[in-house]
Write a protein that holds these residues in place. Structure first.
Motif, PDB file in Angstrom:
ATOM      1  N   LYS A  65       0.844  -1.197   0.000  1.00 25.28           N
ATOM      2  CA  LYS A  65       0.000   0.000   0.000  1.00 25.28           C
ATOM      3  C   LYS A  65       0.879   1.246   0.000  1.00 25.28           C
ATOM      4  CE  LYS A  65      -0.651   0.714   4.977  1.00 25.28           C
ATOM      5  NZ  LYS A  65      -1.630   0.992   6.046  1.00 25.28           N
ATOM      6  N   GLU A  66       0.394   2.277  -0.680  1.00 30.70           N
ATOM      7  CA  GLU A  66       1.135   3.533  -0.721  1.00 30.70           C
ATOM      8  C   GLU A  66       0.965   4.263   0.605  1.00 30.70           C
ATOM      9  OE1 GLU A  66       1.310   7.695  -3.292  1.00 30.70           O
ATOM     10  OE2 GLU A  66       0.281   5.950  -4.142  1.00 30.70           O
ATOM     11  N   ILE A  67       2.073   4.824   1.096  1.00 26.13           N
ATOM     12  CA  ILE A  67       2.052   5.556   2.362  1.00 26.13           C
ATOM     13  C   ILE A  67       2.757   6.896   2.170  1.00 26.13           C
ATOM     14  CG2 ILE A  67       2.005   3.472   3.816  1.00 26.13           C
ATOM     15  CD1 ILE A  67       5.066   3.897   4.238  1.00 26.13           C
ATOM     16  N   PRO A  68       2.548   7.864   3.058  1.00 23.93           N
ATOM     17  CA  PRO A  68       3.329   9.110   2.995  1.00 23.93           C
ATOM     18  C   PRO A  68       4.814   8.792   3.157  1.00 23.93           C
ATOM     19  CG  PRO A  68       1.463   9.332   4.494  1.00 23.93           C
ATOM     20  CD  PRO A  68       1.551   7.883   4.141  1.00 23.93           C
ATOM     21  N   MET A  69       5.663   9.549   2.507  1.00 21.23           N
ATOM     22  CA  MET A  69       7.112   9.314   2.585  1.00 21.23           C
ATOM     23  C   MET A  69       7.581   9.419   4.046  1.00 21.23           C
ATOM     24  SD  MET A  69       9.827   8.895   0.444  1.00 21.23           S
ATOM     25  CE  MET A  69       9.451   9.754  -1.081  1.00 21.23           C
ATOM     26  N   PRO A  70       8.133   8.337   4.622  1.00 19.09           N
ATOM     27  CA  PRO A  70       8.612   8.409   6.009  1.00 19.09           C
ATOM     28  C   PRO A  70       9.756   9.420   6.144  1.00 19.09           C
ATOM     29  CG  PRO A  70       8.408   6.130   5.292  1.00 19.09           C
ATOM     30  CD  PRO A  70       8.255   6.981   4.071  1.00 19.09           C
ATOM     31  N   ASP A  71       9.783  10.142   7.261  1.00 18.62           N
ATOM     32  CA  ASP A  71      10.825  11.150   7.495  1.00 18.62           C
ATOM     33  C   ASP A  71      12.218  10.552   7.408  1.00 18.62           C
ATOM     34  OD1 ASP A  71       8.909  13.075   7.821  1.00 18.62           O
ATOM     35  OD2 ASP A  71       8.843  12.898  10.022  1.00 18.62           O
ATOM     36  N   GLU A  72      12.354   9.298   7.852  1.00 21.50           N
ATOM     37  CA  GLU A  72      13.678   8.668   7.926  1.00 21.50           C
ATOM     38  C   GLU A  72      14.330   8.468   6.554  1.00 21.50           C
ATOM     39  OE1 GLU A  72      12.954   4.029   8.465  1.00 21.50           O
ATOM     40  OE2 GLU A  72      11.318   5.205   9.348  1.00 21.50           O
ATOM     41  N   VAL A  73      13.507   8.484   5.471  1.00 16.58           N
ATOM     42  CA  VAL A  73      14.082   8.234   4.141  1.00 16.58           C
ATOM     43  C   VAL A  73      13.956   9.425   3.191  1.00 16.58           C
ATOM     44  CG1 VAL A  73      13.787   5.713   4.237  1.00 16.58           C
ATOM     45  CG2 VAL A  73      11.935   7.155   3.348  1.00 16.58           C
ATOM     46  N   LYS A  74      13.327  10.512   3.659  1.00 20.07           N
ATOM     47  CA  LYS A  74      13.112  11.664   2.768  1.00 20.07           C
ATOM     48  C   LYS A  74      14.424  12.196   2.199  1.00 20.07           C
ATOM     49  CE  LYS A  74       8.691  13.550   4.365  1.00 20.07           C
ATOM     50  NZ  LYS A  74       8.029  14.631   5.142  1.00 20.07           N
ATOM     51  N   GLU A  75      15.408  12.391   3.070  1.00 18.45           N
ATOM     52  CA  GLU A  75      16.679  12.970   2.639  1.00 18.45           C
ATOM     53  C   GLU A  75      17.426  12.031   1.692  1.00 18.45           C
ATOM     54  OE1 GLU A  75      20.835  14.631   4.592  1.00 18.45           O
ATOM     55  OE2 GLU A  75      19.032  14.544   5.849  1.00 18.45           O
ATOM     56  N   SER A  76      17.499  10.748   2.070  1.00 14.72           N
ATOM     57  CA  SER A  76      18.230   9.796   1.224  1.00 14.72           C
ATOM     58  C   SER A  76      17.508   9.572  -0.105  1.00 14.72           C
ATOM     59  CB  SER A  76      18.437   8.459   1.953  1.00 14.72           C
ATOM     60  OG  SER A  76      17.202   7.914   2.347  1.00 14.72           O
ATOM     61  N   ALA A  77      16.184   9.596  -0.103  1.00 14.65           N
ATOM     62  CA  ALA A  77      15.428   9.427  -1.350  1.00 14.65           C
ATOM     63  C   ALA A  77      15.724  10.578  -2.303  1.00 14.65           C
ATOM     64  CB  ALA A  77      13.937   9.344  -1.064  1.00 14.65           C
ATOM     65  N   SER A  78      15.752  11.784  -1.771  1.00 17.95           N
ATOM     66  CA  SER A  78      16.051  12.955  -2.598  1.00 17.95           C
ATOM     67  C   SER A  78      17.476  12.872  -3.152  1.00 17.95           C
ATOM     68  CB  SER A  78      15.882  14.222  -1.757  1.00 17.95           C
ATOM     69  OG  SER A  78      16.222  15.362  -2.507  1.00 17.95           O
ATOM     70  N   HIS A  79      18.403  12.435  -2.283  1.00 16.44           N
ATOM     71  CA  HIS A  79      19.815  12.316  -2.683  1.00 16.44           C
ATOM     72  C   HIS A  79      19.975  11.297  -3.810  1.00 16.44           C
ATOM     73  CE1 HIS A  79      24.147  11.674  -2.376  1.00 16.44           C
ATOM     74  NE2 HIS A  79      23.908  10.384  -2.184  1.00 16.44           N
ATOM     75  N   TYR A  80      19.367  10.124  -3.657  1.00 18.86           N
ATOM     76  CA  TYR A  80      19.552   9.064  -4.656  1.00 18.86           C
ATOM     77  C   TYR A  80      18.772   9.338  -5.941  1.00 18.86           C
ATOM     78  CZ  TYR A  80      22.296   6.342  -1.420  1.00 18.86           C
ATOM     79  OH  TYR A  80      23.300   5.936  -0.576  1.00 18.86           O
ATOM     80  N   ARG A  81      17.675  10.086  -5.843  1.00 13.60           N
ATOM     81  CA  ARG A  81      16.980  10.465  -7.079  1.00 13.60           C
ATOM     82  C   ARG A  81      17.835  11.444  -7.886  1.00 13.60           C
ATOM     83  NH1 ARG A  81      13.094  13.390 -10.093  1.00 13.60           N
ATOM     84  NH2 ARG A  81      11.505  11.973 -10.929  1.00 13.60           N
ATOM     85  N   HIS A  82      18.483  12.386  -7.171  1.00 11.11           N
ATOM     86  CA  HIS A  82      19.370  13.322  -7.859  1.00 11.11           C
ATOM     87  C   HIS A  82      20.533  12.574  -8.519  1.00 11.11           C
ATOM     88  CE1 HIS A  82      22.727  16.225  -8.228  1.00 11.11           C
ATOM     89  NE2 HIS A  82      21.756  17.048  -8.606  1.00 11.11           N
ATOM     90  N   ASN A  83      21.121  11.609  -7.787  1.00 11.35           N
ATOM     91  CA  ASN A  83      22.203  10.775  -8.342  1.00 11.35           C
ATOM     92  C   ASN A  83      21.739  10.032  -9.586  1.00 11.35           C
ATOM     93  OD1 ASN A  83      23.941  11.535  -6.373  1.00 11.35           O
ATOM     94  ND2 ASN A  83      24.173   9.501  -5.435  1.00 11.35           N
ATOM     95  N   LEU A  84      20.512   9.494  -9.508  1.00  9.50           N
ATOM     96  CA  LEU A  84      19.949   8.734 -10.626  1.00  9.50           C
ATOM     97  C   LEU A  84      19.847   9.611 -11.875  1.00  9.50           C
ATOM     98  CD1 LEU A  84      18.406   6.300 -11.859  1.00  9.50           C
ATOM     99  CD2 LEU A  84      16.329   7.183 -10.769  1.00  9.50           C
ATOM    100  N   ILE A  85      19.310  10.816 -11.710  1.00 11.45           N
ATOM    101  CA  ILE A  85      19.156  11.722 -12.850  1.00 11.45           C
ATOM    102  C   ILE A  85      20.516  12.136 -13.406  1.00 11.45           C
ATOM    103  CG2 ILE A  85      18.344  14.021 -13.536  1.00 11.45           C
ATOM    104  CD1 ILE A  85      16.000  13.608 -11.555  1.00 11.45           C
ATOM    105  N   ALA A  86      21.472  12.400 -12.505  1.00 14.58           N
ATOM    106  CA  ALA A  86      22.812  12.810 -12.943  1.00 14.58           C
ATOM    107  C   ALA A  86      23.485  11.712 -13.756  1.00 14.58           C
ATOM    108  CB  ALA A  86      23.665  13.171 -11.728  1.00 14.58           C
ATOM    109  N   LYS A  87      23.351  10.474 -13.302  1.00 12.08           N
ATOM    110  CA  LYS A  87      23.982   9.352 -14.019  1.00 12.08           C
ATOM    111  C   LYS A  87      23.297   9.074 -15.350  1.00 12.08           C
ATOM    112  CE  LYS A  87      27.389   8.135 -11.375  1.00 12.08           C
ATOM    113  NZ  LYS A  87      28.781   8.218 -11.878  1.00 12.08           N
TER     114      LYS A  87
END
Length: 706
Positions: free
Chosen positions: A209-231
């Motif tokens: 089930k879809e849930i709101p983005m947990p606080d514990e992963v917000k920063e790392s999710a943003s970081h790895y999405r940026h890495n993904l786009i850069a690569k």
């Protein structure tokens, strides 16, 4: 009327192309115990192919259907199965992880369009992971990665991804990251849509089930999405332009960029989950259909025209000619020999004839079946881009090209690994000699990494394979499938012989016994070749010293004679033989005379070219608790082991070494004893190396005494 027929044909073609766009021919490949078969079972369940999930330990999985596989809990033979995900067709091949059965991975990757490489979330990139990765690289197969076992103690997603970067030199980036780890692994963040999902329930009752983005992963999710786009931007000009101009990339655009880069082998999307607990599998299947190529996305099949020797191509949409590759043979107790084929262009039809360009024979297709592990579905035809099995081809063997005789093509053969171990075999009852010979012939047909040879000196039949497990499985199959009890000797190393210096040699075969005699005379030059080149034959005859019709028998004489060297009767490899002179007799010369003359010349040359014995060296990786490291290293030193590297993995140490196979018999028992059963190891053939002189003398003496 004609116009209507043409319109109907065009509609059929468009429909076929649409179906091909929705087809994925994929393999599941990995190190042993990474979870390939478990993952395949979950994919089949989610795709509605099965309604109850099987278990590897219980021997109830769909693709491990052989009794041997169910008893041992390992995959031995690759199994093909077809299922559907939404409107997409998946032809899946589950492959073995054990190095002894690496031929199954090799021939599967040869014909597949994409692969899912499974990595253990705890161990990361393991030795056989590297092997299957290299095999996929050899055939240019696009890949996606799945980090499995995220629920296990010690699992580390980012460490596993970094291992792919460091050990495999791959441009791999997560397209999703885990929420939690080990016992706390509970969900996944999709970095494309930036959505978080949580898993509830266990096994077949797992829901997402879809849930709101947990606080514990917000920063790392943003970081790895940026890495993904850069690569991704590094692989695609359009993506780079958007990235540089900070235009923003929509999820559907990002998916398209990832798909393009993956198909071009410039990018590896990384997924995560736990197949055993059925978490993350559905998102992986979406990834398979989103990012791996259809048959229309891969380059055209390449081959050589056997008549003109010019390179040719066959595209999937090519309606002018059929081209298919036989990549696997399986014996079925009901229908006989099943030939697995990948069709690259045109189609194969039941009852029609097809030309085997490799064997230069025409064969009739008796029946076509679509395989579902060990179950069969009869179909009337199989078209371009598809995989099926054919019944009725009597002469066809693994690696043969099937095509139209009017438009012949020879595709590149499949690479077969060289056997490294052998043992003598004989039937328990003399009356079973013919039954044993028949069984061995059938297994050789099925498994190109298994060979049989007869030693004239010892009057023994020797079977050769990739390891002790490989031969053990074959001996069990001989008893179970062919009802032949066999006695076997101890395993022996498959040594080879080669030469150290360049020499010239003469071979003459002259016989006169009244009437027509025999006359053959050759002059050859013998020299070392590069490692892995086998036997190179060069014809430099000019001016007709030897007629052209005798050149082929001379080459055959060289190759046949090289099967048994002069030191201890082992095969001779990595030599270059140049035929530069000779003579013939207009009446007495014959094929057999020149074949014998060539054999005499080669043996004479081998005796004078400083022949040496070569042994297989194994690539060994041992994982041991720290407290036993000294004992493990000491034992490897006594086995002529050369330590290449050591690494830390939590509280354990990983030792990477090269060791002669001759020293590794019984190592499983020894390592258990040294470490109280707490160490594990993997071993695979790496290269051949000259045997130290004092050991070579013992080996040669032992063979002479036999």
């Amino acid at each position: 009327m004609l116009s209507a027929q043409l319109e109907e044909k065009d509609e059929m073609t468009d429909k076929a192309m649409t179906e091909l766009k929705k087809t994925r021919n994929i393999g599941i490949i990995a190190h042993i115990d990474a979870g390939k078969t478990t993952l395949t079972e979950r994919i089949l369940y989610h795709a509605g192919k099965i309604h109850k999930i099987g278990n590897v330990d219980d021997g109830t999985t769909t693709t491990d259907w052989m009794e041997e596989e169910q008893e041992r809990g390992i995959t031995i033979t690759s199994a093909a199965i077809t299922c559907f995900w939404n409107d997409r067709k998946l032809n899946i091949i589950d492959t073995p992880g054990h190095v002894d059965f690496t031929i199954e991975v090799e021939r599967s990757l040869k014909v597949l369009d994409g692969a899912v490489v499974v990595f253990c979330g705890v161990a990361g990139v393991q030795p056989q992971s590297e092997t299957v990765w290299r095999q996929a690289e050899r055939y240019g197969v696009p890949r996606i990665a799945f980090i499995n076992k995220m629920d296990r103690t010690g699992s580390d997603f980012i460490k596993a991804v970094n291992g792919i970067h460091e050990k495999l030199r791959a441009n791999a980036q997560p397209v999703e990251i885990p929420i939690g780890s080990e016992d706390n692994f509970r969900g996944i963040v999709d970095l494309i849509d930036m959505k978080a999902y949580e898993f509830e329930g266990e096994d077949m009752a797992v829901t997402r089930k879809e849930i709101p983005m947990p606080d514990e992963v917000k920063e790392s999710a943003s970081h790895y999405r940026h890495n993904l786009i850069a690569k991704i931007a590094e692989t695609d000009d359009v993506a780079m332009e958007k990235y540089v101009n900070d235009d923003g990339i929509y999820p559907n655009e990002l998916k398209e960029f990832i798909r393009r880069a993956t198909i071009k082998n410039k990018f590896i999307p990384v997924f995560c989950g736990t197949a055993f607990r059925n978490k993350g599998v559905e998102l992986l299947i979406d990834g398979i259909t989103d990012y791996l190529p259809s048959p229309l996305d891969i380059p055209p099949a390449k081959g050589v025209n056997p008549q003109t020797h010019a390179e040719e191509e066959r595209e999937v949409g090519d309606k002018k000619g059929t081209c298919a590759l036989a990549f696997k043979i399986m014996t079925d107790s009901f229908v006989g020999k099943l030939i697995f084929v990948r069709v690259y262009s045109g189609k194969l039809e039941t009852g029609k004839y097809i030309y085997n360009a490799t064997k230069n024979v025409e064969e009739r297709i008796g029946k076509i079946v679509r395989m579902h592990a060990d179950k069969q579905e009869i179909v009337t035809e199989v078209t371009a881009g598809d995989i099926a099995a054919v019944v009725g081809l009597k002469k066809t063997t693994t690696g043969d090209t099937l095509c139209d005789e009017e438009r012949p093509i020879l595709m590149e053969k499949i690479h077969f690994p060289e056997p490294v171990i052998s043992m003598a075999i004989e039937p328990a009852k003399k009356a079973d000699q013919d039954k044993l010979a028949k069984a061995l012939r059938k297994i050789v047909e099925e498994d190109p990494s298994f060979t049989v040879r007869y030693n004239q000196d010892t009057a023994q039949t020797l079977i050769n394979g990739m390891g002790e497990l490989h031969l053990d499985v074959i001996i069990t199959r001989i008893g179970r499938e062919f009802n032949v009890k066999a006695n076997v000797g101890k395993p022996h190393v498959a040594y080879k012989e080669t030469i150290k210096k360049k020499v010239e040699a003469t071979g003459k075969f002259i016989q006169q016994s009244g009437g027509r005699g025999q006359y053959g005379h050759v002059e050859i030059e013998l020299e070392p070749a590069e490692k892995g080149e086998g036997i190179i034959f060069v014809n430099k005859i000019k001016g007709g010293q030897i007629p052209k019709e005798y050149i082929s028998p001379i080459e055959k004489g060289i190759i046949n004679s090289a099967k048994s060297g002069v030191l201890a009767g082992y095969p001779v490899v990595d030599i270059k033989v140049t035929l530069y002179d000779g003579s013939f007799h207009e009446v007495d010369s014959s094929d057999i005379a020149f074949k014998m003359a060539a054999s005499i010349a080669l043996r004479d040359g081998l005796k004078r070219a400083t022949s040496v014995l070569m042994e297989p060296i194994m690539d060994l990786e041992v994982t041991t608790p720290e407290e036993y490291l000294g004992d493990v290293l000491g034992d490897l030193g006594s086995r002529r082991g050369k330590i290449e590297a050591m690494a830390q993995a939590g509280s354990a140490r990983i030792v990477h070494a090269f060791v002669a196979l001759a020293e590794m018999f019984g190592y499983a028992t020894a390592i258990r004893s040294l470490t109280q059963g707490r160490a594990t190891y993997t071993m695979e053939p790496s290269f051949y190396q000259e045997v130290p002189k004092h050991i070579a003398e013992k080996v040669i003496q032992g063979e002479v005494q036999k």
